[in-house]
Design a protein around this motif. Structure first.
Motif, PDB file in Angstrom:
ATOM      1  N   THR A  49     -19.951  44.632  18.833  1.00 31.85           N
ATOM      2  CA  THR A  49     -18.848  45.278  18.131  1.00 31.85           C
ATOM      3  C   THR A  49     -17.894  45.915  19.132  1.00 31.85           C
ATOM      4  OG1 THR A  49     -20.067  47.349  17.896  1.00 31.85           O
ATOM      5  CG2 THR A  49     -20.217  45.785  16.077  1.00 31.85           C
ATOM      6  N   SER A  51     -14.408  48.626  18.975  1.00 30.08           N
ATOM      7  CA  SER A  51     -13.491  49.446  18.194  1.00 30.08           C
ATOM      8  C   SER A  51     -12.527  50.114  19.157  1.00 30.08           C
ATOM      9  CB  SER A  51     -14.245  50.483  17.363  1.00 30.08           C
ATOM     10  OG  SER A  51     -15.008  51.325  18.203  1.00 30.08           O
ATOM     11  N   THR A  62      -5.807  53.448  14.783  1.00 27.86           N
ATOM     12  CA  THR A  62      -7.222  53.149  14.939  1.00 27.86           C
ATOM     13  C   THR A  62      -7.536  51.822  14.280  1.00 27.86           C
ATOM     14  OG1 THR A  62      -7.711  55.503  14.862  1.00 27.86           O
ATOM     15  CG2 THR A  62      -9.550  54.008  14.543  1.00 27.86           C
ATOM     16  N   ILE A  64     -10.189  49.087  12.805  1.00 27.77           N
ATOM     17  CA  ILE A  64     -11.513  48.984  12.203  1.00 27.77           C
ATOM     18  C   ILE A  64     -12.382  48.192  13.174  1.00 27.77           C
ATOM     19  CG2 ILE A  64     -12.783  48.079  10.222  1.00 27.77           C
ATOM     20  CD1 ILE A  64     -10.158  48.337   8.638  1.00 27.77           C
ATOM     21  N   THR A  65     -13.646  48.499  13.177  1.00 24.51           N
ATOM     22  CA  THR A  65     -14.568  47.856  14.101  1.00 24.51           C
ATOM     23  C   THR A  65     -14.569  46.348  13.899  1.00 24.51           C
ATOM     24  OG1 THR A  65     -15.933  49.819  14.085  1.00 24.51           O
ATOM     25  CG2 THR A  65     -16.956  47.808  14.871  1.00 24.51           C
ATOM     26  N   LYS A  81      -6.354  42.995  15.527  1.00 28.68           N
ATOM     27  CA  LYS A  81      -6.212  44.057  14.528  1.00 28.68           C
ATOM     28  C   LYS A  81      -5.274  45.153  15.020  1.00 28.68           C
ATOM     29  CE  LYS A  81     -10.677  43.352  12.316  1.00 28.68           C
ATOM     30  NZ  LYS A  81     -11.947  43.979  11.936  1.00 28.68           N
ATOM     31  N   GLN A  85      -1.579  46.347  13.435  1.00 26.26           N
ATOM     32  CA  GLN A  85      -1.235  47.737  13.135  1.00 26.26           C
ATOM     33  C   GLN A  85       0.009  48.173  13.901  1.00 26.26           C
ATOM     34  OE1 GLN A  85      -4.358  50.561  13.547  1.00 26.26           O
ATOM     35  NE2 GLN A  85      -5.503  49.776  11.813  1.00 26.26           N
TER      36      GLN A  85
END
Length: 98
Positions: A49, A51, A62, A64-65, A81, A85
């Motif tokens: 993972t 993040s 931020t 998401i993982t 991701k 954003q």
């Protein structure tokens, strides 16, 4: 851009540090000033993972993982991701083109 890289059950090698640096450098193409980034990598058996948090124009974005069977794929997913954003953030700041 200053970036911090943390690992939980992951050895942070120079190759991983360079990979994350390369991927995060691509985020500066949106015309905003990304001042810092913090990325956390975690290994839990066969699940990897990633993040992260970006500091942009005084705001924190931020992600998401992102989870994948390979750490490189998790980092790619995280950057995608964060990119989405950041794109939304710049559209809100400058208005959507008509």
């Amino acid at each position: 851009m200053i970036h911090t890289l943390n690992g939980d059950n992951v050895e942070i090698t120079d190759a991983l540090r360079d990979l994350v640096g390369e991927k995060l450098a691509r985020l500066n193409t949106f015309g905003t000033e990304t001042t810092s980034a913090q990325v956390s990598l975690k290994s839990n058996g066969s699940e990897q993972t990633a993040s992260g948090t970006l500091r942009v124009d005084g705001q924190d974005l931020t992600a998401i993982t992102a989870t994948a069977p390979d750490m490189h794929a998790a980092i790619d997913s995280l950057v995608d991701k964060l990119s989405a954003q950041l794109r939304r953030h710049t559209q809100r700041q400058h208005g959507r083109p008509r």
